[in-house]
Design an enzyme around this catalytic site. Sequence first.
Site, mmCIF file in Angstrom:
data_model
loop_
_atom_site.group_PDB
_atom_site.id
_atom_site.type_symbol
_atom_site.label_atom_id
_atom_site.label_comp_id
_atom_site.label_asym_id
_atom_site.label_seq_id
_atom_site.Cartn_x
_atom_site.Cartn_y
_atom_site.Cartn_z
ATOM 1 N N GLU A 51 15.237 0.138 -10.113
ATOM 2 C CA GLU A 51 15.038 -1.316 -10.048
ATOM 3 C C GLU A 51 13.949 -1.673 -9.024
ATOM 4 O O GLU A 51 13.821 -1.007 -7.999
ATOM 5 C CB GLU A 51 16.376 -1.962 -9.623
ATOM 6 C CG GLU A 51 16.349 -3.476 -9.589
ATOM 7 C CD GLU A 51 17.646 -4.088 -9.061
ATOM 8 O OE1 GLU A 51 18.423 -3.393 -8.375
ATOM 9 O OE2 GLU A 51 17.856 -5.285 -9.332
ATOM 10 N N LYS A 120 16.916 -9.450 -15.528
ATOM 11 C CA LYS A 120 18.274 -9.367 -14.966
ATOM 12 C C LYS A 120 18.981 -10.717 -15.058
ATOM 13 O O LYS A 120 18.455 -11.725 -14.603
ATOM 14 C CB LYS A 120 18.147 -8.919 -13.508
ATOM 15 C CG LYS A 120 19.436 -8.610 -12.800
ATOM 16 C CD LYS A 120 19.123 -8.110 -11.381
ATOM 17 C CE LYS A 120 20.309 -7.604 -10.629
ATOM 18 N NZ LYS A 120 19.934 -7.076 -9.297
ATOM 19 N N CYS A 154 21.289 -3.045 -12.441
ATOM 20 C CA CYS A 154 22.064 -2.986 -11.202
ATOM 21 C C CYS A 154 23.345 -3.837 -11.219
ATOM 22 O O CYS A 154 24.293 -3.492 -11.913
ATOM 23 C CB CYS A 154 21.143 -3.318 -10.027
ATOM 24 S SG CYS A 154 21.741 -2.617 -8.465
HETATM 25 N N1 LIG Z 1 20.344 -4.719 -6.552
HETATM 26 C C1 LIG Z 1 21.586 -5.014 -6.880
HETATM 27 O O1 LIG Z 1 21.859 -5.713 -7.842
HETATM 28 C C2 LIG Z 1 22.643 -4.424 -5.981
HETATM 29 C C3 LIG Z 1 24.043 -4.534 -6.543
HETATM 30 C C4 LIG Z 1 25.048 -3.975 -5.596
HETATM 31 O O2 LIG Z 1 24.740 -3.367 -4.598
HETATM 32 C C5 LIG Z 1 26.468 -4.202 -5.904
HETATM 33 O O3 LIG Z 1 27.307 -3.768 -5.087
HETATM 34 O O4 LIG Z 1 26.785 -4.813 -6.946
#
Ligand SMILES: NC(=O)CCC(=O)C(=O)O
Length: 270
Positions: A51, A120, A154
């Site tokens: 990402e 996203k 993510c």
């Molecule tokens: N970059 C992100 O979206 C991190 C997501 C994350 O760390 C989580 O715990 O959920």
Amino acid sequence: MTGGAKPQLNIALIQAYIEIGEPGANTNHLAAMMEKAVSAEERPDVIVLPEMWNTGYALDRIGELADPNGEETKRRLSDFAKRHGVHIVGGSVAEKIGDRIYNTMYVFGRDGEITARYSKMHLFRLMDEEKFLHAGEEAVTFDLEGLKAGASICYDVRFPELSRTLALAGANVLFVPAEWPHPRLHHWRTLLTARAIENQMYVVACNRVGRSGETEFFGHSLLIDPWGEVIAEGGEEESIVTGTLDCTLPGEVKGRIPVFEDRRPHLYFK
Ligand SMILES: NC(=O)CCC(=O)C(=O)O
């Protein structure tokens, strides 16, 4: 899998260190790792990036750092895909469209043509994403030589509604580029494994490594099969994590435990 599909796909996850706020250096660094991936004896069919690999979470400067319309990113990734005849699931980059900035994935086929764009949808408040970025509004699937794939980024993996939506649209593999830090390794492994088991799909997750300010990103990129078994897992160091998807396995698993036939959607609250 559909007729004429490739029975197996070799995957290479580029588990890279990302320098915060340095798109030029990051582009060169990832390009070098991608060159290394395609020169391996077991050539990858698909390369996956993490990402926000162009800028990292340099959100306070993201307006000046984001790639306008993703043009530079698309040009470079398309050129690489075509030159090496490889699919690229391009992690995500900060993409500037008008005065809005998105956290966006581009996907390329072996001919260098772009096959998908996904922004996203769930922005991560713990990293202030919602203060600087706009959320995507659309779930996206794409084809990988007959294997249908779903896009997520993510934090999206915490929302089983998205992966189920993608699975119901026919996705048999979920891609998850990430910048996921300590101390939530347990969540990372558990959520990714759950998405694989409940949707009877492969999960292909590429996380960055290294420290950025106070935040330590742990790598542990994962390839998980539709039974929830780990095919490959990175450590905490920079590396290229590789593994092979058997494109017939999701169908076999669905045949053994008919989860999708046994759903009772009329009873679920909307
Ligand atoms: N970059 C992100 O979206 C991190 C997501 C994350 O760390 C989580 O715990 O959920």
